[in-house]
Design a protein around this motif. Structure first.
Motif, PDB file in Angstrom:
ATOM      1  N   ASN A  12      42.790 -28.153  42.892  1.00 30.40           N
ATOM      2  CA  ASN A  12      43.093 -27.201  43.960  1.00 30.40           C
ATOM      3  C   ASN A  12      43.007 -27.771  45.368  1.00 30.40           C
ATOM      4  O   ASN A  12      42.553 -27.102  46.296  1.00 30.40           O
ATOM      5  CB  ASN A  12      42.183 -25.970  43.841  1.00 30.40           C
ATOM      6  CG  ASN A  12      42.412 -25.235  42.539  1.00 30.40           C
ATOM      7  OD1 ASN A  12      43.519 -25.183  42.028  1.00 30.40           O
ATOM      8  ND2 ASN A  12      41.344 -24.692  41.989  1.00 30.40           N
ATOM      9  N   GLU A  30      48.618 -22.515  41.218  1.00 27.30           N
ATOM     10  CA  GLU A  30      47.590 -21.494  41.055  1.00 27.30           C
ATOM     11  C   GLU A  30      46.310 -21.898  41.781  1.00 27.30           C
ATOM     12  O   GLU A  30      46.128 -23.045  42.170  1.00 27.30           O
ATOM     13  CB  GLU A  30      47.303 -21.278  39.560  1.00 27.30           C
ATOM     14  CG  GLU A  30      48.533 -20.942  38.733  1.00 27.30           C
ATOM     15  CD  GLU A  30      49.167 -19.606  39.092  1.00 27.30           C
ATOM     16  OE1 GLU A  30      48.537 -18.827  39.840  1.00 27.30           O
ATOM     17  OE2 GLU A  30      50.284 -19.333  38.632  1.00 27.30           O
ATOM     18  N   ASP A  31      45.407 -20.923  41.953  1.00 27.54           N
ATOM     19  CA  ASP A  31      44.186 -21.175  42.715  1.00 27.54           C
ATOM     20  C   ASP A  31      42.955 -21.287  41.817  1.00 27.54           C
ATOM     21  O   ASP A  31      41.876 -20.843  42.160  1.00 27.54           O
ATOM     22  CB  ASP A  31      43.968 -20.076  43.763  1.00 27.54           C
ATOM     23  CG  ASP A  31      43.832 -18.692  43.143  1.00 27.54           C
ATOM     24  OD1 ASP A  31      43.997 -18.591  41.911  1.00 27.54           O
ATOM     25  OD2 ASP A  31      43.556 -17.737  43.891  1.00 27.54           O
ATOM     26  N   TYR A  32      43.131 -21.857  40.620  1.00 29.18           N
ATOM     27  CA  TYR A  32      41.979 -22.112  39.762  1.00 29.18           C
ATOM     28  C   TYR A  32      42.145 -23.495  39.144  1.00 29.18           C
ATOM     29  O   TYR A  32      43.267 -23.998  39.014  1.00 29.18           O
ATOM     30  CB  TYR A  32      41.856 -21.052  38.662  1.00 29.18           C
ATOM     31  CG  TYR A  32      43.090 -20.858  37.823  1.00 29.18           C
ATOM     32  CD1 TYR A  32      43.322 -21.629  36.693  1.00 29.18           C
ATOM     33  CD2 TYR A  32      44.049 -19.896  38.181  1.00 29.18           C
ATOM     34  CE1 TYR A  32      44.459 -21.456  35.926  1.00 29.18           C
ATOM     35  CE2 TYR A  32      45.192 -19.724  37.415  1.00 29.18           C
ATOM     36  CZ  TYR A  32      45.388 -20.500  36.290  1.00 29.18           C
ATOM     37  OH  TYR A  32      46.521 -20.332  35.533  1.00 29.18           O
ATOM     38  N   ARG A 105      41.949 -32.482  50.374  1.00 30.47           N
ATOM     39  CA  ARG A 105      41.910 -31.182  51.036  1.00 30.47           C
ATOM     40  C   ARG A 105      41.213 -31.277  52.385  1.00 30.47           C
ATOM     41  O   ARG A 105      40.064 -31.722  52.490  1.00 30.47           O
ATOM     42  CB  ARG A 105      41.174 -30.183  50.146  1.00 30.47           C
ATOM     43  CG  ARG A 105      41.085 -28.786  50.755  1.00 30.47           C
ATOM     44  CD  ARG A 105      40.200 -27.890  49.934  1.00 30.47           C
ATOM     45  NE  ARG A 105      40.022 -26.588  50.558  1.00 30.47           N
ATOM     46  CZ  ARG A 105      39.047 -25.757  50.264  1.00 30.47           C
ATOM     47  NH1 ARG A 105      38.141 -26.083  49.365  1.00 30.47           N
ATOM     48  NH2 ARG A 105      38.962 -24.585  50.873  1.00 30.47           N
ATOM     49  N   VAL A 112      40.851 -20.079  47.719  1.00 22.90           N
ATOM     50  CA  VAL A 112      41.113 -21.206  46.826  1.00 22.90           C
ATOM     51  C   VAL A 112      39.804 -21.685  46.218  1.00 22.90           C
ATOM     52  O   VAL A 112      38.873 -22.064  46.936  1.00 22.90           O
ATOM     53  CB  VAL A 112      41.801 -22.372  47.579  1.00 22.90           C
ATOM     54  CG1 VAL A 112      41.949 -23.581  46.666  1.00 22.90           C
ATOM     55  CG2 VAL A 112      43.161 -21.925  48.090  1.00 22.90           C
ATOM     56  N   SER A 114      37.469 -24.267  44.617  1.00 22.86           N
ATOM     57  CA  SER A 114      37.422 -25.724  44.748  1.00 22.86           C
ATOM     58  C   SER A 114      36.128 -26.248  44.176  1.00 22.86           C
ATOM     59  O   SER A 114      35.116 -25.545  44.115  1.00 22.86           O
ATOM     60  CB  SER A 114      37.537 -26.129  46.222  1.00 22.86           C
ATOM     61  OG  SER A 114      37.362 -27.522  46.382  1.00 22.86           O
TER      62      SER A 114
END
Length: 363
Positions: A12, A30-32, A105, A112, A114
């Protein structure tokens, strides 16, 4: 065959978003963690103004740019070299590519998930490098065990190979990636830290056109570290680039202008990647197709011909060469030949960036 560049990083951090921006492939972002398990692959044409100029000059039916294949590889986590987080599968995908882009990142987004609570660019880079170092240590240790068994044959090559491997292992144990050193290793051994790596800092949308003082400060430790690695660091906003990629060309250009972006992120990534990998571009004008080809600097004419077809390298006779700027001045191969500007080169000729080449071969 297109150059393959693998996109890696922690879960992520924006790998799939950058992949979408580069390839317009629409891969779910996706955010996982671990939403990408099988690597997604997209082939991207290399932006090339010289090729467009050749197309205007020659008017071929087909104008084919050089290509880069981007591979979106699922996120690495601490312990990947021991199999954590599907690590073995992901490391295997990295072994198959020619070079690596590590996305790091820098943006902040509470939505999100992380593996790090707050962005820490240097720590991200170090985590991934450590896992690649540990994976290479495992690979070399296994190869040393095999080579030691082969010493019993009495073949000197295994003694030389063992010395190579031991030097490489010492280097890795010191925490140094092999690309930083002159240590040789068996060419068939796919070592991860020998691959060229480009670091891409994924900044927030507010930093898309220019870094704020805060962001510059956050990136300073990473910038210094990357310089010590003999690598390169660029920054972009993958989210903004993905938005631009979804627009029609005219709308995309207007949006970029509004944001103050001088060029698409794709161009920056590809140009920097080519510099890092020390690639050059040559061109062929043959029949109905005019085409660009990427090869490493220092490639000789027969091997350049071999990138087109192995038969051309095997049956190489000579290369008829004219630099791009000369051909555009003359207008045609025939005019360049009449002016005495078309050169005939043999097997030892080292291809230059911008050469337009007609290969003569016989098989």
């Amino acid at each position: 065959m297109a150059l393959q560049i693998g996109i890696v990083g922690l879960p992520n951090v924006g790998k799939s978003t950058l992949f979408n921006a580069l390839t317009k492939a629409g891969v779910p972002a996706e955010d996982y963690p671990f939403c990408t398990i099988d690597p997604n692959v997209g082939v991207v044409a290399v932006p090339d103004e010289r090729l467009q100029r050749l197309g205007q000059l020659v008017q071929p039916k087909t104008l084919t740019p050089a290509a880069i294949e981007f591979v979106d590889i699922a996120g690495l986590v601490k312990g990947a070299s021991r199999g954590e987080g599907l690590g073995n599968q992901f490391l295997a995908h990295i072994r198959d590519v020619d070079a690596i882009i590590q996305v790091i990142r820098v943006f902040r987004d509470s939505n999100v998930a992380s593996s790090l609570e707050e962005p820490n660019p240097l720590l991200e880079a170090e985590i991934v490098q450590t896992e690649l170092l540990l994976a290479d240590i495992q690979s070399i240790t296994k190869r040393i065990e095999r080579t030691e068994r082969m010493l019993k044959t009495g073949d000197k090559k295994y003694k030389d190979e063992l010395e190579q491997l031991q030097r490489a292992l010492e280097t890795l144990n010191e925490g140094l990636p092999l690309r930083q050193t002159m240590v040789e290793t068996p060419s068939e051994l796919p070592l991860l830290t020998k691959k060229a790596i480009l670091f891409v800092a994924n900044v927030g949308e507010d930093d898309a056109a220019g870094l704020s003082g805060v962001t510059k400060s956050e990136l300073e430790p990473l910038t210094k570290w990357v310089a010590e690695q003999n690598s390169r660091l660029i920054w972009l906003s993958a989210g903004i680039e993905a938005e631009i990629a979804e627009l029609a060309p005219g709308d995309a250009a207007q949006f970029q202008e509004e944001l103050g972006l001088t060029e698409p992120g794709l161009h920056k990534v590809i140009r920097t990647g080519q510099e890092l990998l020390q690639l050059l571009t040559f061109y062929t004008v043959k029949g109905e197709e005019t085409r660009a080809w990427n090869i490493p600097k220092g490639t000789k004419a027969p091997q350049a011909a071999g990138t087109i077809h192995t038969d051309m390298e095997r049956g190489f006779i000579r290369a008829e060469v004219v630099p791009f700027h000369v051909l555009t001045q003359c207008g045609t191969f025939a005019a360049a030949r009449e002016a005495g500007l078309l050169r005939s080169e043999g097997r030892d000729y080292v291809v230059n960036d911008g050469d337009v080449i007609l290969f003569r071969f016989n098989v």
